[in-house]
Design a protein around this motif. Structure first.
Motif, mmCIF file in Angstrom:
data_model
loop_
_atom_site.group_PDB
_atom_site.id
_atom_site.type_symbol
_atom_site.label_atom_id
_atom_site.label_comp_id
_atom_site.label_asym_id
_atom_site.label_seq_id
_atom_site.Cartn_x
_atom_site.Cartn_y
_atom_site.Cartn_z
ATOM 1 N N ARG A 1 3.100 -2.981 -45.138
ATOM 2 C CA ARG A 1 4.563 -3.171 -43.682
ATOM 3 C C ARG A 1 4.945 -2.439 -42.833
ATOM 4 N N TYR B 1 0.892 -4.572 -38.837
ATOM 5 C CA TYR B 1 1.878 -4.594 -38.693
ATOM 6 C C TYR B 1 2.744 -3.597 -37.726
ATOM 7 N N ASP C 1 3.132 -14.221 -43.231
ATOM 8 C CA ASP C 1 4.569 -15.222 -44.157
ATOM 9 C C ASP C 1 4.673 -16.866 -44.585
ATOM 10 N N ASN D 1 -6.056 -10.315 -50.021
ATOM 11 C CA ASN D 1 -5.793 -9.678 -49.075
ATOM 12 C C ASN D 1 -5.417 -10.114 -47.359
ATOM 13 N N SER E 1 -1.005 -6.230 -47.314
ATOM 14 C CA SER E 1 -0.154 -6.170 -47.220
ATOM 15 C C SER E 1 1.532 -5.215 -48.099
ATOM 16 N N ASN E 2 0.613 -4.397 -48.536
ATOM 17 C CA ASN E 2 1.645 -3.427 -48.671
ATOM 18 C C ASN E 2 1.613 -2.218 -47.958
ATOM 19 N N ASP F 1 -2.162 -12.700 -47.156
ATOM 20 C CA ASP F 1 -0.870 -12.197 -47.442
ATOM 21 C C ASP F 1 -0.036 -11.562 -46.876
ATOM 22 N N PHE F 2 -1.575 -11.495 -45.747
ATOM 23 C CA PHE F 2 0.357 -10.766 -44.422
ATOM 24 C C PHE F 2 0.857 -11.577 -44.062
#
Length: 611
Positions: A415, A437, A317, A311, A412-413, A314-315
């Motif tokens: 963003r 983000y 890129d 988790n 990552s959800n 995955d932040f």
């Protein structure tokens, strides 16, 4: 009248016959001693003591018209070859074989002030890295090209962002209060690690590492930790006009994050708390549970109470780096040149972090008789746009917000914070730390930098055993930028534990200049089995730095990043430093039978500093 005209015509005819009888045409072919070197194109051929000259064609042939009958010697010269004087001796065809000046690439090292020495003559430890070794992995930075290639050399990357800062350390960390970095010398002139890192790696011909204070004693105390001697590319002797393109692409991603436990989730002291930032709650059970606040309409966000794989990782890129270089090189009548244009674009692993840079290099040499002139110049410009380092109500770095995310939160959800309620500043689940983000968009650090690094040199072979070299160089860098943060007022009900974020703007500009001059006499003497190679010289160093930072807080108009928009009195922080240095130095290497050597080196400096 007719008699007078006839007499005049006869006089002119005799004059022409007399003139033609005093000159002649000499032709010939120039070849290399090493047949693998190819045709000798552009060799300078001239009559000694006159301005009558020409160059060889693509086959190494030449033709010299109007050579005086009393001429005795032809001079053949070419960059990288030994100059030859050949007696004419009444011949109309004079051929010449040129020998290379090089001792052999594996036997030669570039020592202090760009002086070439046979490796067996060096009484200290050195190591040479050629351009092929440097370009094996197509590095995007000159310093990274040295990593793992030199024993005892550490390349410490202090910031793994799109525009990293690098430290070069030789022989380990030897001082707590003083610097531990090696001195960098580019094309014979003292420079800086930043200037080295700004070089296009494709422009580097070779790097010689002089290890230890003894190795770099001619440079004085600045080289107490050793020296990195960098030579950039030039056109090679006998090289035809060449044009080429180098392109490289690299992608990168975060390999791993710190390992956290995955049995317990969000909460404190074993209690489930939906808005906590710690993993100190109850054991995971996989049930759907609320996270974050309850909104005014009674709704709230729910996620499974179970660990989310990767988790935090995955932040980030996938980063992309694309580099392109176009170069041209060649040589002609006693001259050579190398020109390159490079461009690099870098999209970082941190979302929206970008970096771009452009490089331009021109190197040229010209040999006129016993004098060789050289120019080495490069211009660099870059732009950096990265997330700021004073984020949120606590002025934390970005990494802090990522680490303070429990392992059952799908980071990552979140963003799309401008359109998604649960990702917005007021709707984000965490009651103590902001959505990373959001921080990426609300605080940025942007700067622009330019650098000019150039030197001109003159090398005069006074005799077969004595040479004078003079060099002047400049290493100037200037730039400006801004570091800003937007303000935000939190909902006192949804975010009762959060303080409002205040805005600020820091603007900065700097100018740094460094000028050096070197003047040297080098001698090579021999008597039987004994040799003496000597260097006597003087050098000057001038350094000036001026920089100013202006800061304001609580900007009146949102998104208007100008000092005039701040409230209160701006804080101005100026800084300046000046240094002047004059040095004299000498080096004497005695040799016996080309295998036993004894070296004496000394330098004295006078330094003045104002900070």
């Amino acid at each position: 009248m007719k008699k007078l005209l006839l007499l005049f015509v006869l006089f002119v005819g005799v004059g022409v016959l007399s003139l033609s009888a005093q000159t002649r045409v000499i032709t010939g072919t120039v070849t290399p001693a090493d047949e693998s070197a190819g045709e000798m194109i552009g060799v300078s051929v001239y009559v000694k003591g006159t301005t009558i000259g020409t160059i060889t064609d693509i086959n190494g042939d030449y033709s010299l018209p109007n050579v005086p009958n009393d001429a005795t010697t032809l001079v053949f010269s070419f960059i990288g070859m030994k100059t030859q004087e050949v007696e004419i001796g009444g011949r109309s065809v004079v051929n010449c074989v040129l020998e290379s000046e090089a001792i052999g690439l594996e036997e030669v090292v570039v020592s202090a002030f760009g002086i070439q020495r046979e490796k067996r003559e060096i009484t200290y430890q050195t190591q040479k890295i050629g351009s092929d070794d440097l370009a094996v992995a197509q590095p995007t930075r000159a310093t990274s090209a040295l990593a793992g290639k030199v024993a005892g050399l550490q390349i410490n990357v202090q910031d793994h962002g799109v525009n990293p800062n690098t430290q070069i350390v030789l022989r380990g960390f030897r001082s707590i209060t003083s610097g531990n970095q090696a001195l960098v010398v580019i094309d014979g002139a003292i420079s800086s690690i930043a200037a080295f890192d700004d070089l296009n790696p494709n422009d580097i011909a070779d790097v010689n590492v002089l290890k230890g204070a003894t190795a770099a004693a001619l440079y004085g105390s600045k080289a107490g930790n050793g020296a990195i001697i960098v030579s950039t590319k030039r056109g090679e002797a006998g090289q035809k006009f060449t044009i080429g393109v180098n392109s490289s692409y690299m992608s990168e991603k975060v390999a791993y994050m710190p390992k956290f436990q995955s049995e317990y989730g969000v909460g404190w002291e074993g209690q489930y708390i939906p808005y906590e930032n710690c993993n100190w709650g109850p054991r995971f059970d996989g049930l759907i549970r609320q996270i974050g606040p309850t909104f005014e309409d009674g709704t709230y966000q729910e996620v499974p109470y179970a660990p989310v794989a990767n988790n935090l990782r995955d932040f980030y890129d996938v980063g992309h780096n694309l580099s392109n270089t176009v170069y041209m090189s060649g040589s002609g009548q006693g001259s050579s040149f190398y020109l390159s244009i490079g461009q690099q674009g870098n999209k970082g692993i941190v979302p929206k972090d970008v970096y771009s840079r452009n490089t331009f290099r021109v190197n040229a040499t010209k040999k006129i008789g016993d004098v060789e002139l050289a120019v080495n110049s490069s211009f660099f410009t870059d732009k950096t746009d990265v997330v700021g380092d004073a984020l949120g109500t606590q002025d934390r770095p970005l990494y802090w917000f990522i680490l303070n995310t429990p392992n059952n939160i799908p980071l990552s959800n979140y963003r799309d914070w401008e359109n998604d309620l649960y990702s917005s500043p007021n709707g984000y689940y965490n009651a103590y730390y902001e959505n990373p983000y959001v921080m990426i968009d609300q605080a940025r650090n942007q700067d622009r930098t330019s650098r000019l690094n150039a030197n001109v040199s003159l090398s005069w072979d006074i005799s077969d055993w004595l040479n004078f070299t003079g060099r002047a160089s400049v290493n100037n860098v200037w730039g400006d930028g801004e570091n800003w943060r937007e303000a935000f007022e939190y909902d006192p009900v949804l975010k009762s534990s959060m303080s409002d974020i205040t805005s600020f703007l820091d603007t900065f500009e700097f100018q740094q200049s460094a000028y050096t001059t070197d003047f040297m006499l080098t001698g090579n003497f021999s008597y039987g089995d004994f040799t003496l190679k000597s260097i006597l010289g003087t050098s000057t160093y001038s350094f000036d730095l001026r920089q100013t930072t202006i800061s304001v807080n609580n900007l009146s108009i949102p998104d208007f990043w100008d000092i005039s928009n701040g409230t209160g009195t701006p804080t101005i922080t100026p800084d300046a430093r000046t240094e002047r240095n004059l040095g004299v130095f000498g080096d004497f290497t005695f040799g016996y039978n080309n295998y036993l050597f004894l070296t004496f080196t000394g330098r004295n400096d006078w330094t003045s500093t104002l900070a």
